[in-house]
Motif scaffolding. Structure first.
Motif, mmCIF file in Angstrom:
data_model
loop_
_atom_site.group_PDB
_atom_site.id
_atom_site.type_symbol
_atom_site.label_atom_id
_atom_site.label_comp_id
_atom_site.label_asym_id
_atom_site.label_seq_id
_atom_site.Cartn_x
_atom_site.Cartn_y
_atom_site.Cartn_z
ATOM 1 N N PRO A 1 0.819 -1.217 0.000
ATOM 2 C CA PRO A 1 0.000 0.000 0.000
ATOM 3 C C PRO A 1 0.847 1.258 0.000
ATOM 4 C CG PRO A 1 -0.044 -1.079 2.144
ATOM 5 C CD PRO A 1 0.600 -2.035 1.201
ATOM 6 N N GLN A 2 0.373 2.240 -0.774
ATOM 7 C CA GLN A 2 1.111 3.489 -0.912
ATOM 8 C C GLN A 2 0.219 4.663 -0.532
ATOM 9 O OE1 GLN A 2 4.322 3.540 -1.630
ATOM 10 N NE2 GLN A 2 4.781 1.597 -2.619
ATOM 11 N N GLY A 3 -0.079 5.566 -1.489
ATOM 12 C CA GLY A 3 -0.826 6.774 -1.180
ATOM 13 C C GLY A 3 -2.261 6.491 -0.784
ATOM 14 N N SER A 4 -2.826 7.387 0.050
ATOM 15 C CA SER A 4 -4.188 7.192 0.543
ATOM 16 C C SER A 4 -4.926 8.518 0.576
ATOM 17 C CB SER A 4 -4.168 6.555 1.933
ATOM 18 O OG SER A 4 -3.377 7.326 2.820
ATOM 19 N N ALA A 5 -6.242 8.435 0.681
ATOM 20 C CA ALA A 5 -7.090 9.631 0.745
ATOM 21 C C ALA A 5 -8.385 9.272 1.447
ATOM 22 C CB ALA A 5 -7.383 10.178 -0.661
ATOM 23 N N ALA A 6 -9.020 10.292 2.022
ATOM 24 C CA ALA A 6 -10.315 10.111 2.671
ATOM 25 C C ALA A 6 -11.415 10.504 1.701
ATOM 26 C CB ALA A 6 -10.402 10.958 3.936
ATOM 27 N N SER A 7 -12.397 9.614 1.564
ATOM 28 C CA SER A 7 -13.546 9.868 0.714
ATOM 29 C C SER A 7 -14.792 9.873 1.575
ATOM 30 C CB SER A 7 -13.628 8.804 -0.383
ATOM 31 O OG SER A 7 -14.709 9.050 -1.256
ATOM 32 N N ILE B 1 -11.904 5.156 3.449
ATOM 33 C CA ILE B 1 -10.492 5.434 3.277
ATOM 34 C C ILE B 1 -10.044 4.691 2.022
ATOM 35 C CG2 ILE B 1 -8.181 5.221 4.247
ATOM 36 C CD1 ILE B 1 -9.948 7.213 5.732
ATOM 37 N N LEU B 2 -9.400 5.400 1.106
ATOM 38 C CA LEU B 2 -8.947 4.826 -0.150
ATOM 39 C C LEU B 2 -7.440 4.654 -0.103
ATOM 40 C CD1 LEU B 2 -10.994 7.170 -2.526
ATOM 41 C CD2 LEU B 2 -11.711 4.943 -1.599
ATOM 42 N N VAL B 3 -6.965 3.486 -0.514
ATOM 43 C CA VAL B 3 -5.532 3.204 -0.486
ATOM 44 C C VAL B 3 -5.107 2.619 -1.828
ATOM 45 C CG1 VAL B 3 -3.659 1.981 0.671
ATOM 46 C CG2 VAL B 3 -5.664 2.719 1.987
ATOM 47 N N ALA B 4 -4.142 3.267 -2.488
ATOM 48 C CA ALA B 4 -3.610 2.775 -3.754
ATOM 49 C C ALA B 4 -2.551 1.712 -3.479
ATOM 50 C CB ALA B 4 -3.020 3.924 -4.561
ATOM 51 N N VAL C 1 -10.803 0.049 -0.739
ATOM 52 C CA VAL C 1 -11.799 0.880 -0.072
ATOM 53 C C VAL C 1 -11.980 0.308 1.328
ATOM 54 C CG1 VAL C 1 -14.135 1.823 -0.143
ATOM 55 C CG2 VAL C 1 -12.930 1.325 -2.282
ATOM 56 N N LEU C 2 -11.619 1.104 2.346
ATOM 57 C CA LEU C 2 -11.648 0.629 3.727
ATOM 58 C C LEU C 2 -12.716 1.359 4.526
ATOM 59 C CD1 LEU C 2 -7.811 0.611 4.522
ATOM 60 C CD2 LEU C 2 -9.171 -1.150 3.366
ATOM 61 N N ASP C 3 -13.272 0.652 5.499
ATOM 62 C CA ASP C 3 -14.194 1.252 6.450
ATOM 63 C C ASP C 3 -13.376 2.065 7.450
ATOM 64 O OD1 ASP C 3 -15.929 1.786 8.632
ATOM 65 O OD2 ASP C 3 -17.116 -0.001 8.193
ATOM 66 N N PRO C 4 -13.601 3.371 7.567
ATOM 67 C CA PRO C 4 -12.775 4.187 8.462
ATOM 68 C C PRO C 4 -12.931 3.833 9.935
ATOM 69 C CG PRO C 4 -14.648 5.450 7.660
ATOM 70 C CD PRO C 4 -14.640 4.164 6.890
ATOM 71 N N ARG C 5 -13.994 3.114 10.299
ATOM 72 C CA ARG C 5 -14.227 2.795 11.703
ATOM 73 C C ARG C 5 -13.290 1.711 12.220
ATOM 74 N NH1 ARG C 5 -20.505 1.643 11.009
ATOM 75 N NH2 ARG C 5 -19.545 0.524 9.238
ATOM 76 N N ASP C 6 -12.928 0.772 11.353
ATOM 77 C CA ASP C 6 -12.090 -0.335 11.812
ATOM 78 C C ASP C 6 -11.082 -0.797 10.770
ATOM 79 O OD1 ASP C 6 -13.765 -1.540 9.976
ATOM 80 O OD2 ASP C 6 -14.759 -2.865 11.424
ATOM 81 N N GLY C 7 -11.086 -0.193 9.582
ATOM 82 C CA GLY C 7 -10.140 -0.588 8.546
ATOM 83 C C GLY C 7 -10.548 -1.809 7.749
ATOM 84 N N ALA C 8 -11.742 -2.323 7.966
ATOM 85 C CA ALA C 8 -12.185 -3.494 7.211
ATOM 86 C C ALA C 8 -12.257 -3.166 5.721
ATOM 87 C CB ALA C 8 -13.551 -3.962 7.715
ATOM 88 N N ALA D 1 -6.300 10.861 -4.858
ATOM 89 C CA ALA D 1 -6.741 12.141 -4.299
ATOM 90 C C ALA D 1 -8.229 12.284 -4.542
ATOM 91 C CB ALA D 1 -5.985 13.310 -4.931
ATOM 92 N N VAL D 2 -8.878 13.066 -3.677
ATOM 93 C CA VAL D 2 -10.323 13.281 -3.767
ATOM 94 C C VAL D 2 -10.585 14.779 -3.811
ATOM 95 C CG1 VAL D 2 -12.546 12.946 -2.633
ATOM 96 C CG2 VAL D 2 -10.811 11.144 -2.525
ATOM 97 N N GLY D 3 -11.458 15.204 -4.734
ATOM 98 C CA GLY D 3 -11.829 16.609 -4.803
ATOM 99 C C GLY D 3 -13.028 16.834 -5.680
ATOM 100 N N ASP D 4 -13.924 17.703 -5.235
ATOM 101 C CA ASP D 4 -15.091 18.104 -6.024
ATOM 102 C C ASP D 4 -15.926 16.919 -6.474
ATOM 103 O OD1 ASP D 4 -14.539 21.042 -6.155
ATOM 104 O OD2 ASP D 4 -12.733 20.320 -7.150
#
Length: 330
Positions: free
Chosen positions: A220-226, A230-233, A242-249, A265-268
């Motif tokens: 895993p490398q770069g990540s962003a919040a959507s 949580i998104l991880v490349a 695509v991870l659940d931010p509550r527990d990382g599942a 990255a996330v925007g607009d």
């Protein structure tokens, strides 16, 4: 926000701006359409040539900040691009209360690892914070402080007011950091792990390793919040996790994000994924995770940032940026 090694020779572990604008092209990508892929979106790109190699990116609204591989920090907003000398060479980059925070490793001339802070208006060094560790890499900030991942295995939390630090031991060769108000997410590509670290007042930090992929086929490398994710490349697995931010599942493993996706990255309302294997950016709608198209970036496409209606890709080998605008169907 993806970082590369100090030598700039390769992507981290696994794969790991005087302005001159090239001719602006418009690229419409029509991949195999699904039932909701009509009408088409349009992706327009242009190229910005730099006097330094772009490294890590941070979008502060209309302003893009770039760490330069040859020892500068660049500000991209107006023409010409502002370029500021950096005393030791920046790695990670973020903006805190208007100032530009950068990580800087030790070398023969500067034997101490630091966070170097530049004034947003002047570009001059206004603070230099000595770090209790070696090889600082990614940096990000949230309401709990400024967070730095050390390649030697520690996550540091820095109080931006008194510069005090707190260390959390995770694992060797940490790279990227994503700080949200609820947790800090730290990539450890060598182990195929993303760490979810939480801080609670009066309690010790809690660190949970989240293993991605199977059989060691993950870095895993770069990540962003959507939105709620949580998104991880992950270039080794070939996925955008695509991870659940509550527990990382793991909620989803998107395999249509290009060849060897390394940053996101996330925007607009859009998600931008840069993939080094094919040097492209793939764009998804944030609400549906549906792909709306892709565009060619430059040679050595490595990191991406988004904000104020545009996305930017750092092209390490070209010493260029690719500017991306996505136009929805009429």
């Amino acid at each position: 926000r993806l970082l590369v090694s100090r030598s700039l020779g390769a992507v981290v572990t696994a794969a790991v701006f005087v302005i001159a604008v090239a001719a602006i092209g418009s690229e419409e990508i029509d991949r195999a359409p699904g039932p909701a892929r009509s009408p088409r979106w349009e992706i327009a790109t242009s190229t910005v040539r730099l006097e330094d190699q772009p490294y890590a990116l941070y979008s502060d609204g209309p302003t893009l900040w770039v760490s330069g591989g040859r020892g500068s920090v660049m500000k991209v907003r107006d023409r010409p691009v502002a370029q500021y000398p950096h005393p030791t060479g920046p790695l990670g980059i973020t903006v805190v209360d208007g100032d530009v925070w950068t990580t800087s490793d030790a070398d023969d001339e500067h034997p101490v690892a630091k966070v170097v802070v530049l004034g947003r208006g002047s570009g001059e060094v206004v603070r230099s914070i000595r770090l209790p560790g070696h090889s600082p890499y990614g940096i990000d900030h949230a309401q709990d402080g400024v967070f730095v991942a050390l390649h030697d295995g520690d996550l540091l939390r820095i109080d931006p007011h008194d510069e005090s630090t707190e260390r959390v031991r995770l694992g060797d060769r940490l790279t990227q950091v994503l700080a949200t108000d609820d947790a800090v997410w730290v990539s450890q590509p060598q182990a195929g792990v993303v760490w979810r670290v939480t801080f609670a007042e009066g309690d010790d930090p809690k660190a949970e390793p989240i293993a991605l992929g199977e059989g060691g086929r993950s870095c895993p490398q770069g990540s962003a919040a959507s939105r709620g994710s949580i998104l991880v490349a992950d270039p080794c697995a070939g996925n955008l996790w695509v991870l659940d931010p509550r527990d990382g599942a793991v909620v989803d493993a998107m395999s249509d994000a290009g060849r060897r996706p390394t940053d996101v990255a996330v925007g607009d309302g859009l998600i931008f994924v840069v993939s080094t294997g094919d040097e492209r950016v793939t764009v998804f709608e944030e609400s549906t995770l549906e792909e709306v198209g892709s565009a060619q970036a430059g040679h050595g496409a490595i990191s991406v940032a988004a904000g104020a209606g545009v996305a930017w890709v750092a092209n390490l080998d070209d010493s260029t940026l690719t500017r991306i605008e996505v136009r929805p169907p009429p």
